[in-house]
Design an enzyme around this catalytic site. Sequence first.
Site, PDB file in Angstrom:
ATOM      1  N   ASN A 196     -28.855  19.845 -29.154  1.00  0.00           N
ATOM      2  CA  ASN A 196     -29.384  19.135 -27.986  1.00  0.00           C
ATOM      3  C   ASN A 196     -30.885  18.968 -28.212  1.00  0.00           C
ATOM      4  OD1 ASN A 196     -30.245  18.180 -25.556  1.00  0.00           O
ATOM      5  ND2 ASN A 196     -29.682  20.004 -24.363  1.00  0.00           N
ATOM      6  N   HIS A 234     -26.197  19.776 -17.660  1.00  0.00           N
ATOM      7  CA  HIS A 234     -27.146  20.689 -18.299  1.00  0.00           C
ATOM      8  C   HIS A 234     -28.066  21.278 -17.234  1.00  0.00           C
ATOM      9  CE1 HIS A 234     -30.407  22.250 -20.718  1.00  0.00           C
ATOM     10  NE2 HIS A 234     -29.551  22.275 -21.719  1.00  0.00           N
ATOM     11  N   GLU A 291     -31.098  21.765 -17.098  1.00  0.00           N
ATOM     12  CA  GLU A 291     -32.349  21.017 -16.844  1.00  0.00           C
ATOM     13  C   GLU A 291     -32.092  19.796 -15.971  1.00  0.00           C
ATOM     14  OE1 GLU A 291     -33.432  20.853 -20.970  1.00  0.00           O
ATOM     15  OE2 GLU A 291     -33.763  23.023 -20.916  1.00  0.00           O
ATOM     16  N   GLU A 312     -24.427  28.381 -20.738  1.00  0.00           N
ATOM     17  CA  GLU A 312     -25.857  28.484 -21.055  1.00  0.00           C
ATOM     18  C   GLU A 312     -26.560  29.229 -19.920  1.00  0.00           C
ATOM     19  OE1 GLU A 312     -27.174  25.276 -24.037  1.00  0.00           O
ATOM     20  OE2 GLU A 312     -27.323  24.395 -22.063  1.00  0.00           O
ATOM     21  N   LYS A 361     -32.929  17.345 -26.462  1.00  0.00           N
ATOM     22  CA  LYS A 361     -33.709  17.200 -25.222  1.00  0.00           C
ATOM     23  C   LYS A 361     -34.691  16.034 -25.380  1.00  0.00           C
ATOM     24  CE  LYS A 361     -32.757  22.009 -24.337  1.00  0.00           C
ATOM     25  NZ  LYS A 361     -33.115  23.247 -23.670  1.00  0.00           N
ATOM     26  N   GLY A 387     -34.589  28.425 -23.974  1.00  0.00           N
ATOM     27  CA  GLY A 387     -35.972  28.185 -24.349  1.00  0.00           C
ATOM     28  C   GLY A 387     -36.879  29.392 -24.156  1.00  0.00           C
ATOM     29  N   SER A 409     -31.343  30.040 -26.761  1.00  0.00           N
ATOM     30  CA  SER A 409     -32.090  30.717 -27.816  1.00  0.00           C
ATOM     31  C   SER A 409     -31.226  31.116 -29.011  1.00  0.00           C
ATOM     32  CB  SER A 409     -32.853  31.920 -27.242  1.00  0.00           C
ATOM     33  OG  SER A 409     -33.776  31.484 -26.249  1.00  0.00           O
TER      34      SER A 409
HETATM   35  P1  13P Z   1     -32.697  26.616 -26.598  1.00  0.00           P
HETATM   36  O1  13P Z   1     -31.779  26.737 -27.788  1.00  0.00           O
HETATM   37  O2  13P Z   1     -33.999  25.955 -26.936  1.00  0.00           O
HETATM   38  O3  13P Z   1     -32.817  27.891 -25.854  1.00  0.00           O
HETATM   39  O4  13P Z   1     -31.982  25.560 -25.605  1.00  0.00           O
HETATM   40  C1  13P Z   1     -30.671  25.780 -25.237  1.00  0.00           C
HETATM   41  C2  13P Z   1     -30.181  24.579 -24.527  1.00  0.00           C
HETATM   42  O5  13P Z   1     -30.562  24.304 -23.408  1.00  0.00           O
HETATM   43  C3  13P Z   1     -29.233  23.704 -25.241  1.00  0.00           C
HETATM   44  O6  13P Z   1     -28.666  22.776 -24.378  1.00  0.00           O
END
Ligand code: 13P
Length: 252
Positions: free
Chosen positions: A13, A98, A100, A166, A15, A172, A212
């Site tokens: 992903n 997601h 976010e 997640e 982002k 992150g 992560s």
């Molecule tokens: P990270 O791997 O940067 O923690 O992000 C996870 C994520 O949100 C994948 O969709």
Amino acid sequence: MSQVVRRPIVAANWKMHKVRAEAREFCRTVVGELGAPPAEVVVFPSFPLLDVVADGLAGMPVAIGGQDLHPEPSGPHTGDVAGMQLADAGCTWVLCGHSERRSEHGESDELVGRKALAAVASELTPLICLGEQLEERRAGRTFEVLGRQLEAALAGGPQRFELAYEPVWAIGTGETATPEVAQEAHAFLRAELGRRVGDEGAASTRILYGGSVKPGNAAALIAQRDVDGFLVGGAALDARSFLAIIGACGAS
Ligand code: 13P
């Protein structure tokens, strides 16, 4: 529950990262080094990069997907993207819900369910994302939150889907769920799936872990019985680190 071999999925992903030249560079490395992967591989770039990635990975065993879609098939929705537009751009997958999107765009559990249905209507496979926030975990409400999110996401009975667990506190932050914590949540989700779609459907659904994930922790996570792959953010921006995570799925 019956024994089913679930082929892992490792998904990137991206982002809101990368421009076209960076996407091309990533694709060149993947083309040169992927070989025969021990997992299904998916890349979720930003919308303007979909064509670059589709071209750059043409002929490779890699699928592409959108990071979001609108629940309606078309119409006056400025700034949004329809499932059929994603399919037309070469996508076979789309992320739904997601964290976010939930936190920054106020997406409700109910909306995530409508998006999952819209995805299937456009012949995309929704990768439905679920996860509790830190306060919810601390309050002992993890299963309650996951159960509620799952119920709403599947309320319309999407004919196909896969899940990504997640935990928001791991996204992150560099703080990965331990293999045991991930396994506990995944096992809960699979049991809940069993009640909703039956044992066979539950046993064949892939439940990815995200939060992560890195080359150094992927092997211990994938060794868990109910962890069926990864949805990777930061560590999937670099092609070699993404390839190492894919490779970890073949080592167990
Ligand atoms: P990270 O791997 O940067 O923690 O992000 C996870 C994520 O949100 C994948 O969709």
